[in-house]
Design an enzyme around this catalytic site. Structure first.
Site, PDB file in Angstrom:
ATOM      1  N   THR A 161      12.434 -45.573  -2.147  1.00  0.00           N
ATOM      2  CA  THR A 161      13.010 -44.305  -1.665  1.00  0.00           C
ATOM      3  C   THR A 161      12.340 -43.950  -0.339  1.00  0.00           C
ATOM      4  O   THR A 161      12.733 -44.415   0.712  1.00  0.00           O
ATOM      5  CB  THR A 161      12.869 -43.174  -2.703  1.00  0.00           C
ATOM      6  N   LYS A 187       7.574 -49.111  -6.775  1.00  0.00           N
ATOM      7  CA  LYS A 187       7.929 -48.198  -5.700  1.00  0.00           C
ATOM      8  C   LYS A 187       7.197 -46.889  -5.928  1.00  0.00           C
ATOM      9  O   LYS A 187       6.865 -46.514  -7.066  1.00  0.00           O
ATOM     10  CB  LYS A 187       9.432 -47.971  -5.610  1.00  0.00           C
ATOM     11  N   THR A 198       6.784 -39.875  -8.611  1.00  0.00           N
ATOM     12  CA  THR A 198       8.022 -40.651  -8.609  1.00  0.00           C
ATOM     13  C   THR A 198       7.574 -42.053  -8.338  1.00  0.00           C
ATOM     14  O   THR A 198       7.443 -42.473  -7.208  1.00  0.00           O
ATOM     15  CB  THR A 198       9.022 -40.154  -7.573  1.00  0.00           C
ATOM     16  N   GLU A 284       3.403 -40.701   1.385  1.00  0.00           N
ATOM     17  CA  GLU A 284       4.259 -40.147   2.430  1.00  0.00           C
ATOM     18  C   GLU A 284       3.442 -39.574   3.588  1.00  0.00           C
ATOM     19  O   GLU A 284       2.756 -38.561   3.448  1.00  0.00           O
ATOM     20  CB  GLU A 284       5.175 -39.077   1.840  1.00  0.00           C
ATOM     21  N   ASN A 417       8.620 -33.417   3.825  1.00  0.00           N
ATOM     22  CA  ASN A 417       9.038 -32.866   2.537  1.00  0.00           C
ATOM     23  C   ASN A 417       9.593 -31.446   2.587  1.00  0.00           C
ATOM     24  O   ASN A 417       9.948 -30.886   1.548  1.00  0.00           O
ATOM     25  CB  ASN A 417       7.858 -32.914   1.555  1.00  0.00           C
TER      26      ASN A 417
END
Length: 420
Positions: A161, A187, A198, A284, A417
């Site tokens: 993702t 992932k 996630t 991220e 985000n």
């Protein structure tokens, strides 16, 4: 023992395991006319035993609920179908119906028995899957399914993702003339506080392993890998790790053969640790990976609470981003874990890099028995300016320890985000 295991950190992935076939295709799950790979299929014609660990979030995505039901039902399994771009979470009865439709479609195109496929989804929460696209993607995946490195890599890419890179690894060892392989793909980059995030991980082996031993091996490895990383402290609705064993090697792993079982478990741990560190290192918009080692605790739970308090502190993480060796924030976070630490007993040091053994070469003290070592300020600054470093905290209250892998927190994370 680990010296007997060969690790290939950036391998093709699951198709390295004899008997497993993979595919990765694009079917526009995100509904934005994108050619990005977003659906993966993993299949073994030979029946597999299976084990899994899942998110402990009270809100669980439909695929998680379905997979837990399938595992509880027992039996043999043949594969996994995975989509990215949509989590199929918080989607009510339609979400469960869609997860089951993915399961049934994968079984049909692979000629597999009922209830022999797992389903996983990852992506945006609260959106119903575009099932016409997804089912078309499963059909297409079946036509390219094979054991090639190319399709194995495509599958690893299709599950991503917000990740910036694929995450794969293979471990192998020899036993009585046979080679045992354990390989995986994963992932995860954001919403990472596994208990489990996630994050999805899929592991396969050609060893013959009972469900009980496979489950025990996975849970043991999970404790020191996927459950020992944090990027942002957020726990996902979709976290899943699945482990399939098809027995193609003909070598059976049993607890009666302690040496072989230990080798196998070490290989599983190596695969899980490698994938977990790749997830944390790809957080991220992060700029730093930090190992937080808390030892000298009265019990493991206390050590973990202190490590997580430090690793999830926004003040600590932003100081890491600023290359600021602000150990006062570390100590404050350790204190609000409220496990009864005593300031006058604490030893705290900064260590270059991410050492995986007990040797902390180049360790620079910040506190010794609670006393600041201010003369070392320039050395602390140098260490925390690097992309990887370690915080070594000894509470000197007992003999237990816990290691957590965390990251800094940047403006880029906030910008990325602030809107989906």
């Amino acid at each position: 023992m680990t010296s007997d295991i060969t690790i290939t950190p950036h391998s093709p992935g699951i198709a390295d395991v004899p008997g497993f076939h993979c595919a990765g295709v694009a079917c526009d799950v995100r509904c934005n006319d994108d050619s990005r790979l977003d659906l993966a299929l993993v299949y073994s014609k030979t029946p597999c035993t299976a084990a899994g660990v899942f998110t402990t979030n009270d809100i669980k995505a439909a695929p998680v609920v379905l997979d837990q039901e399938l595992l509880a039902g027992g039996g043999d399994f043949h594969g996994i179908v995975i989509n990215s771009g949509n989590a199929n979470a918080c989607t009510g009865t339609q979400g469960m119906a869609d997860a089951r439709a993915m399961l049934e479609k994968a079984e049909a195109v692979c000629g597999a028995p009922e209830k022999s496929f797992f389903v996983c989804s990852t992506g945006r929460i609260g959106r119903v899957l575009p099932m016409e696209n997804v089912l078309r993607g499963i059909d297409e995946a079946a036509t390219v399914l094979d054991d090639s490195a190319a399709q194995s890599k495509a599958a690893a890419e299709a599950i991503l993702t917000s990740d910036t890179r694929s995450k794969t690894v293979t471990a192998q060892f020899d036993w009585e003339g046979e080679t045992i392989t354990v390989a995986g793909m994963a992932k995860g980059a954001g919403m990472i506080e596994p208990n489990m995030a996630t994050m999805l991980a899929f592991i396969a082996t050609d060893a013959k392993v009972s469900h009980a031993l496979l489950s025990a091996s996975l849970k043991s490895a999970n404790t020191t890998s996927f459950n020992a990383i944090t990027v942002d402290g957020d726990m996902s609705t979709n976290d899943t790790v699945l482990f399939l064993a098809n027995g193609e090697s003909g070598v059976e792993i049993t607890s009666q053969n302690a040496e072989l079982a230990e080798l196998f478990i070490e290989a599983v741990k190596a695969v899980c640790k490698d994938l977990a560190l790749k997830i944390a290192g790809d957080g991220e918009r992060i700029t730093k990976l930090v190992q937080v080692i808390v030892e000298g605790a009265k019990d493991v739970s206390s050590a973990e609470k202190v490590a997580r308090a430090i690793g999830n502190s926004l003040l600590v993480k932003t100081s890491w981003y600023g290359s600021d060796p602000n150990w006062g924030r570390l100590l404050d976070a350790a204190g609000y874990a409220r496990v009864g630490i005593i300031e006058e007993k604490i030893d705290l040091a900064y260590v270059p890099g991410i050492p995986m053994s007990g040797a902390f070469e180049g360790s620079v003290p910040a506190l010794t028995q609670g006393q600041p070592q201010d003369d070392n300020l320039s050395q602390w600054k140098e260490i925390v300016s690097e992309k990887e470093f370690t915080i070594h905290l000894n509470l000197n209250l007992g003999s237990e320890k816990f290691t957590l892998y965390s990251t800094d927190l940047s403006e880029g994370y906030v910008d990325f985000n602030k809107s989906e």
